[in-house]
Write an enzyme that holds these catalytic residues in place. Sequence first.
Site, PDB file in Angstrom:
ATOM      1  N   ASP A  92      72.165  30.356  95.167  1.00 48.61           N
ATOM      2  CA  ASP A  92      72.254  28.912  95.408  1.00 48.61           C
ATOM      3  C   ASP A  92      70.820  28.406  95.435  1.00 48.61           C
ATOM      4  OD1 ASP A  92      72.381  26.365  96.288  1.00 48.61           O
ATOM      5  OD2 ASP A  92      73.710  26.761  97.991  1.00 48.61           O
ATOM      6  N   HIS A 239      60.381  12.175  73.468  1.00 52.91           N
ATOM      7  CA  HIS A 239      60.283  12.600  72.064  1.00 52.91           C
ATOM      8  C   HIS A 239      59.555  11.584  71.170  1.00 52.91           C
ATOM      9  CE1 HIS A 239      62.947  15.514  73.616  1.00 52.91           C
ATOM     10  NE2 HIS A 239      64.078  14.884  73.407  1.00 52.91           N
TER      11      HIS A 239
HETATM   12  N1  LIG Z   1      71.976  19.633  77.410  1.00 56.79           N
HETATM   13  C1  LIG Z   1      71.030  19.200  76.597  1.00 56.79           C
HETATM   14  O1  LIG Z   1      71.201  19.044  75.385  1.00 56.79           O
HETATM   15  C2  LIG Z   1      69.678  18.896  77.145  1.00 56.79           C
HETATM   16  C3  LIG Z   1      69.386  19.077  78.485  1.00 56.79           C
HETATM   17  N2  LIG Z   1      68.122  18.846  78.943  1.00 56.79           N
HETATM   18  C4  LIG Z   1      67.795  19.054  80.360  1.00 56.79           C
HETATM   19  O2  LIG Z   1      68.081  20.388  80.730  1.00 56.79           O
HETATM   20  C5  LIG Z   1      68.513  20.434  82.071  1.00 56.79           C
HETATM   21  C6  LIG Z   1      69.886  21.072  82.135  1.00 56.79           C
HETATM   22  O3  LIG Z   1      70.778  20.286  81.394  1.00 56.79           O
HETATM   23  P1  LIG Z   1      72.259  20.741  81.053  1.00 56.79           P
HETATM   24  O4  LIG Z   1      72.283  22.178  80.683  1.00 56.79           O
HETATM   25  O5  LIG Z   1      72.775  19.756  80.087  1.00 56.79           O
HETATM   26  O6  LIG Z   1      72.977  20.533  82.457  1.00 56.79           O
HETATM   27  P2  LIG Z   1      74.303  21.205  82.994  1.00 56.79           P
HETATM   28  O7  LIG Z   1      74.826  20.323  84.059  1.00 56.79           O
HETATM   29  O8  LIG Z   1      75.206  21.600  81.889  1.00 56.79           O
HETATM   30  O9  LIG Z   1      73.758  22.546  83.661  1.00 56.79           O
HETATM   31  C7  LIG Z   1      72.927  22.498  84.787  1.00 56.79           C
HETATM   32  C8  LIG Z   1      72.931  23.841  85.467  1.00 56.79           C
HETATM   33  O10 LIG Z   1      72.262  23.684  86.728  1.00 56.79           O
HETATM   34  C9  LIG Z   1      72.900  24.506  87.665  1.00 56.79           C
HETATM   35  N3  LIG Z   1      72.861  24.029  89.033  1.00 56.79           N
HETATM   36  C10 LIG Z   1      72.993  22.773  89.470  1.00 56.79           C
HETATM   37  N4  LIG Z   1      72.908  22.758  90.834  1.00 56.79           N
HETATM   38  C11 LIG Z   1      72.704  24.039  91.230  1.00 56.79           C
HETATM   39  C12 LIG Z   1      72.520  24.695  92.498  1.00 56.79           C
HETATM   40  N5  LIG Z   1      72.492  24.011  93.664  1.00 56.79           N
HETATM   41  N6  LIG Z   1      72.355  26.028  92.519  1.00 56.79           N
HETATM   42  C13 LIG Z   1      72.394  26.750  91.377  1.00 56.79           C
HETATM   43  N7  LIG Z   1      72.546  26.201  90.136  1.00 56.79           N
HETATM   44  C14 LIG Z   1      72.704  24.850  90.083  1.00 56.79           C
HETATM   45  C15 LIG Z   1      74.328  24.540  87.252  1.00 56.79           C
HETATM   46  O11 LIG Z   1      74.723  25.821  87.639  1.00 56.79           O
HETATM   47  P3  LIG Z   1      76.257  26.244  87.810  1.00 56.79           P
HETATM   48  O12 LIG Z   1      76.617  26.716  86.448  1.00 56.79           O
HETATM   49  O13 LIG Z   1      76.184  27.312  88.799  1.00 56.79           O
HETATM   50  O14 LIG Z   1      77.003  25.011  88.242  1.00 56.79           O
HETATM   51  C16 LIG Z   1      74.304  24.360  85.747  1.00 56.79           C
HETATM   52  O15 LIG Z   1      74.466  25.578  85.051  1.00 56.79           O
HETATM   53  C17 LIG Z   1      68.499  18.993  82.582  1.00 56.79           C
HETATM   54  O16 LIG Z   1      67.250  18.753  83.181  1.00 56.79           O
HETATM   55  C18 LIG Z   1      68.612  18.188  81.290  1.00 56.79           C
HETATM   56  O17 LIG Z   1      68.072  16.918  81.419  1.00 56.79           O
HETATM   57  C19 LIG Z   1      67.121  18.432  78.103  1.00 56.79           C
HETATM   58  C20 LIG Z   1      67.352  18.234  76.775  1.00 56.79           C
HETATM   59  C21 LIG Z   1      68.661  18.402  76.180  1.00 56.79           C
HETATM   60  O1  LIG Z   2      66.502  15.655  74.488  1.00 56.49           O
HETATM   61  C1  LIG Z   2      67.463  15.242  73.866  1.00 56.49           C
HETATM   62  O2  LIG Z   2      67.495  15.422  72.536  1.00 56.49           O
HETATM   63  C2  LIG Z   2      68.702  15.355  71.797  1.00 56.49           C
HETATM   64  C3  LIG Z   2      68.310  15.176  70.330  1.00 56.49           C
HETATM   65  O3  LIG Z   2      67.616  16.317  69.908  1.00 56.49           O
HETATM   66  P1  LIG Z   2      67.617  16.742  68.374  1.00 56.49           P
HETATM   67  O4  LIG Z   2      66.753  17.941  68.355  1.00 56.49           O
HETATM   68  O5  LIG Z   2      69.049  17.008  68.012  1.00 56.49           O
HETATM   69  O6  LIG Z   2      67.057  15.591  67.615  1.00 56.49           O
HETATM   70  C4  LIG Z   2      69.574  14.212  72.277  1.00 56.49           C
HETATM   71  O7  LIG Z   2      70.831  14.246  71.630  1.00 56.49           O
HETATM   72  C5  LIG Z   2      69.773  14.328  73.772  1.00 56.49           C
HETATM   73  O8  LIG Z   2      70.511  13.215  74.228  1.00 56.49           O
HETATM   74  C6  LIG Z   2      68.440  14.350  74.484  1.00 56.49           C
HETATM   75  O9  LIG Z   2      68.633  14.633  75.860  1.00 56.49           O
END
Ligand SMILES: NC(=O)C1=CN([C@@H]2O[C@H](COP(=O)(O)OP(=O)(O)OC[C@H]3O[C@@H](n4cnc5c(N)ncnc54)[C@H](OP(=O)(O)O)[C@@H]3O)[C@@H](O)[C@H]2O)C=CC1
Ligand SMILES: O=C1O[C@H](COP(=O)(O)O)[C@@H](O)[C@H](O)[C@H]1O
Length: 489
Positions: A92, A239
């Site tokens: 956690d 970006h």
């Molecule tokens: N998804 C994308 O395309 C992009 C995401 N990002 C950034 O990457 C980061 C992650 O995004 P994303 O993967 O989409 O988010 P998700 O919500 O899919 O995943 C976040 C993860 O954080 C974990 N988490 C949250 N709270 C806790 C806690 N208290 N203890 C342990 N684990 C925790 C969750 O774990 P659990 O599985 O245990 O719940 C989960 O796996 C963010 O900062 C987002 O802005 C940036 C660019 C693109």
């Molecule tokens: O960081 C992010 O980027 C994607 C777009 O990335 P790309 O490499 O596919 O151009 C965007 O879709 C997402 O919302 C944003 O968090």
Amino acid sequence: MAATAQNSACDLILFGTKGDLARRKLLPAMYQLEKANLFCVDSRIIGVARDELSTEEYTELVLTNLNKFLKEPLDNEVWQRLQKKLTYVQLDLTNEQDYQKLADVTNCNKRVPVSYFATPPSLFGAICKGLASAGLATGPARVVLEKPIGHDLASSKIINDQVAEFYDESQIYRIDHYLGKETVLNLLALRFANAIFASNWDHNSIDHVQITVAEEVGVEGRWSYYDDAGQMRDMVQNHLLQVLTLIAMEPPARLDADSIRDEKLKVLKALRKIDLSNIQEKTVRGQYASGFVAGKAAPGYLEEDGARLNSRTETFVAIKVDIDNWRWAGVPFYLRTGKRMASKLSEVVISFKPQPHNIFHATYSHLPANKLIIRLQPDEGVEIQVLNKIPGLGETMRLQESKLDLSFDETFKSQRIADAYERLLLEAMLGNQYLFVRRDEVEHAWRWIDGILDAWKINNEPPKSYQAGSWGPVAAISLLARDDRNWEE
Ligand SMILES: NC(=O)C1=CN([C@@H]2O[C@H](COP(=O)(O)OP(=O)(O)OC[C@H]3O[C@@H](n4cnc5c(N)ncnc54)[C@H](OP(=O)(O)O)[C@@H]3O)[C@@H](O)[C@H]2O)C=CC1
Ligand SMILES: O=C1O[C@H](COP(=O)(O)O)[C@@H](O)[C@H](O)[C@H]1O
């Protein structure tokens, strides 16, 4: 940067390993690094999440995700090598005691701890504190932070301060995955390895610059994150501004992290402020309504899964940016980015100034401008638009606009174009910071963005509607039309 399997061994700790980013991007990137023998044999990958899982169950989960998200069939031999590196730790993130479990599975004497925070940024401070308590913040230890760092300047400072309490700036790797893209990196090569561009890269030769990052996708199940962020925080603050700084910066003295970041920072500091006085003239914000993208019906933003009624969050932004320095005086940079647009297209268009004198005026009252088009994705490449004589006899010289087209696919046939996250993970493990964003860059970008967000808030205008599958609201066309220009389509 040359890399080999002899790179120093790392304990790559992946926080948020079950999340969307890790599953779709980070795990496939690790697989590709293993395939290319760029993952040191002694390195380990430690997946961290809250669920109780054994390492065997985690390994199964990784395999399932690779089968789902790899863009090629899984090579069993590569998988056998990769799976030996995997360990799972249930933790956690808000419980400091839990981090002792990481001390038990890492070995700082043999491997550098590289902790990747693929979690909400609100947890970054707690994770750093936990890592420090487990002895994983000292020496060469590194942390890799996902974007967005904060919601505005004030909150980004708080997060940066929390991280800085435990890690020196030289240990912090802030991700902007656009900096890992092959074609974005190629901007450095184009500009600084080619005299033809280096000597024509200013207000004397360039009329204006357009940067477009158009996406076909909508919010992709990330409604609650996205609705709080909007396209400005999600794409422009990071970006688009990073791409802009690479185009606009002065030549760095060396190809090292601080030389490049110093020059990018100067550009961010030179961006002309946009506030209430010029917000209408300089910006457009839009939100998609239902329509058709790539021939398929697409819902409007307010009809997406999990949507909140009446949200005014912008899914499209266009901005006319002025850079107040010697090089770019009078050269506008037009930025536009949006979700559910006509096609996925990221490109930079440099429009050169017309010739000072037209000797073809008998047949052409107006000669089209030369353009340098840098296609960031898809169909990565570089194109130059020039005028040629059409072959043939006759009194009048007939001209045609033609292209010198360098498609990466055609030119570098045998070279696979690596995903941005592969490069960034590798560089973080190698300890190279040049593709990562420094704290002052993030904060200056926020300072400028905050001006626009504040003005939008005071203005309180709803976003302009655009149909999914279009190029954005009509007002975006007017933004350029007012200057007698068009978007490059
Ligand atoms: N998804 C994308 O395309 C992009 C995401 N990002 C950034 O990457 C980061 C992650 O995004 P994303 O993967 O989409 O988010 P998700 O919500 O899919 O995943 C976040 C993860 O954080 C974990 N988490 C949250 N709270 C806790 C806690 N208290 N203890 C342990 N684990 C925790 C969750 O774990 P659990 O599985 O245990 O719940 C989960 O796996 C963010 O900062 C987002 O802005 C940036 C660019 C693109
Ligand atoms: O960081 C992010 O980027 C994607 C777009 O990335 P790309 O490499 O596919 O151009 C965007 O879709 C997402 O919302 C944003 O968090």
